[in-house]
Design an enzyme around this catalytic site. Structure first.
Site, PDB file in Angstrom:
ATOM      1  N   ASP A  67     -10.517   4.318  -0.640  1.00 32.35           N
ATOM      2  CA  ASP A  67     -10.137   4.698   0.719  1.00 32.35           C
ATOM      3  C   ASP A  67     -10.416   6.170   1.003  1.00 32.35           C
ATOM      4  OD1 ASP A  67      -8.160   5.674  -0.981  1.00 32.35           O
ATOM      5  OD2 ASP A  67      -6.614   4.314  -0.274  1.00 32.35           O
ATOM      6  N   ASN A 136       5.825   1.396  -0.360  1.00 36.92           N
ATOM      7  CA  ASN A 136       6.070   0.204   0.463  1.00 36.92           C
ATOM      8  C   ASN A 136       5.242  -0.992  -0.015  1.00 36.92           C
ATOM      9  OD1 ASN A 136       3.525   0.964   1.219  1.00 36.92           O
ATOM     10  ND2 ASN A 136       3.983   1.248   3.394  1.00 36.92           N
ATOM     11  N   HIS A 138       1.940  -0.873  -0.711  1.00 36.81           N
ATOM     12  CA  HIS A 138       0.521  -0.890  -0.321  1.00 36.81           C
ATOM     13  C   HIS A 138      -0.392  -0.677  -1.511  1.00 36.81           C
ATOM     14  CE1 HIS A 138       0.578   3.693   0.781  1.00 36.81           C
ATOM     15  NE2 HIS A 138      -0.091   3.554  -0.326  1.00 36.81           N
ATOM     16  N   GLU A 143      -1.558  -1.607   4.281  1.00 35.80           N
ATOM     17  CA  GLU A 143      -0.129  -1.494   4.547  1.00 35.80           C
ATOM     18  C   GLU A 143       0.496  -2.879   4.768  1.00 35.80           C
ATOM     19  OE1 GLU A 143       1.139   1.301   4.009  1.00 35.80           O
ATOM     20  OE2 GLU A 143       0.554   2.884   5.389  1.00 35.80           O
TER      21      GLU A 143
HETATM   22  C1  GLP Z   1      -1.897   6.582  -1.532  1.00 40.83           C
HETATM   23  C2  GLP Z   1      -3.278   5.960  -1.781  1.00 40.83           C
HETATM   24  C3  GLP Z   1      -3.192   4.832  -2.750  1.00 40.83           C
HETATM   25  C4  GLP Z   1      -2.242   5.245  -3.856  1.00 40.83           C
HETATM   26  C5  GLP Z   1      -0.834   5.272  -3.319  1.00 40.83           C
HETATM   27  C6  GLP Z   1       0.179   5.844  -4.274  1.00 40.83           C
HETATM   28  O1  GLP Z   1      -1.588   6.794  -0.221  1.00 40.83           O
HETATM   29  N1  GLP Z   1      -4.008   5.531  -0.639  1.00 40.83           N
HETATM   30  O2  GLP Z   1      -4.485   4.514  -3.237  1.00 40.83           O
HETATM   31  O3  GLP Z   1      -2.293   4.333  -4.902  1.00 40.83           O
HETATM   32  O4  GLP Z   1      -0.789   5.869  -2.050  1.00 40.83           O
HETATM   33  O5  GLP Z   1       0.048   7.216  -4.379  1.00 40.83           O
HETATM   34  P1  GLP Z   1       0.643   8.042  -5.593  1.00 40.83           P
HETATM   35  O6  GLP Z   1      -0.156   7.674  -6.796  1.00 40.83           O
HETATM   36  O7  GLP Z   1       0.423   9.497  -5.211  1.00 40.83           O
HETATM   37  O8  GLP Z   1       2.085   7.689  -5.708  1.00 40.83           O
END
Ligand code: GLP
Length: 242
Positions: A67, A136, A138, A143
């Site tokens: 992404d 959440n 995702h 989402e």
């Molecule tokens: C982000 C990314 C995801 C990631 C998730 C968790 O917004 N788009 O690919 O896995 O949220 O993030 P983190 O590893 O910083 O907790």
């Protein structure tokens, strides 16, 4: 589903990097699906260490990131282009033309998503998709919703996601409101999925995702349907799996 829980972060990092390196050693032209966020940083550090020791080369690897934010300049310090350069690409021999990240500044987002889907199709199959997990539920930026989109698409980020990512920006107002993300259909087509989850604050969501009902309201729950899912948890995130 294979769930592994690690007593400390270093063991988890080495295990995650070991899976990726093992794949590249048996398949030098492996296609990797890469994730951003705080979760994979330690694994990327281990990959760089192994590369520096001559244990692995990425010269024939192809990569696809999950992404990218919409509207952040590519060289902004919080763009996922910058993240990937900083944590991995600047330190290894993966050729730039084999790296793919959605362009969050494309004039036509829909055309950019179609182009990204075509690039993934050309690569045939992602051998190993690395995933983190949002609070959440995702994955990528897919989402929770009443339905999910299969291919790469434009998403509105939920307030909870923007709040979680605000720690990387000066203020929450600076966090983009939209992103381009690979869809859940594309993620599930990967040959192997490596889900990595760390921290007590994600213990409940990862437990629900992997043991509860499969629902689009918790996108990571769809991973239960994947035939080759490997899950790496630290002790805090894994505390409900006993
Ligand atoms: C982000 C990314 C995801 C990631 C998730 C968790 O917004 N788009 O690919 O896995 O949220 O993030 P983190 O590893 O910083 O907790």
């Amino acid at each position: 589903m294979n769930i592994h829980t690690f007593a400390n972060q270093q063991e988890l990092n080495e295990a995650g990097a070991g899976i990726i390196i093992g794949l590249i050693q048996t398949k030098p032209d492996a296609v990797l699906g890469l994730a951003t966020g705080g979760t994979p940083v330690g694994i990327y550090e281990e990959l760089v260490k192994s590369y520096n020791k001559g244990r692995v080369s990425f010269k024939s690897v192809t990569s696809f990131n999950l992404d990218e934010y919409v509207g952040l300049p590519e060289d902004h310090q919080e763009s996922y282009h910058t993240y990937m350069k900083h944590h991995l690409f600047a330190h290894i021999d993966l050729p730039a033309e084999q790296i793919h990240i959605p362009d969050g500044n494309a004039a036509d987002a829909e055309e950019e998503c179609n182009r990204y889907n075509r690039e993934i199709e050309k690569a045939k199959q992602i051998d190993l998709q690395i995933l983190g997990l949002g609070h959440n539920g995702h994955i990528g930026f897919n989402e929770p919703d009443q339905s999910l989109v299969s291919g790469t698409h434009l998403v509105e980020l939920q307030p909870e996601t923007r709040e979680a990512n605000a720690r990387f920006f000066d203020s929450i107002d600076d966090v983009p409101t939209q992103a381009l993300t690979m869809g859940v259909g594309t993620i599930l087509k990967a040959k192997t999925i490596l889900l990595i989850v760390r921290g007590a604050d994600k213990a409940e969501i990862v437990h629900r995702a992997l043991t509860g009902p499969i629902t689009t309201e918790l996108p990571a729950s769809l991973l239960q349907t994947h035939p080759n899912l490997v899950v790496l948890l630290d002790a805090e995130a894994g505390r409900l799996f006993v």
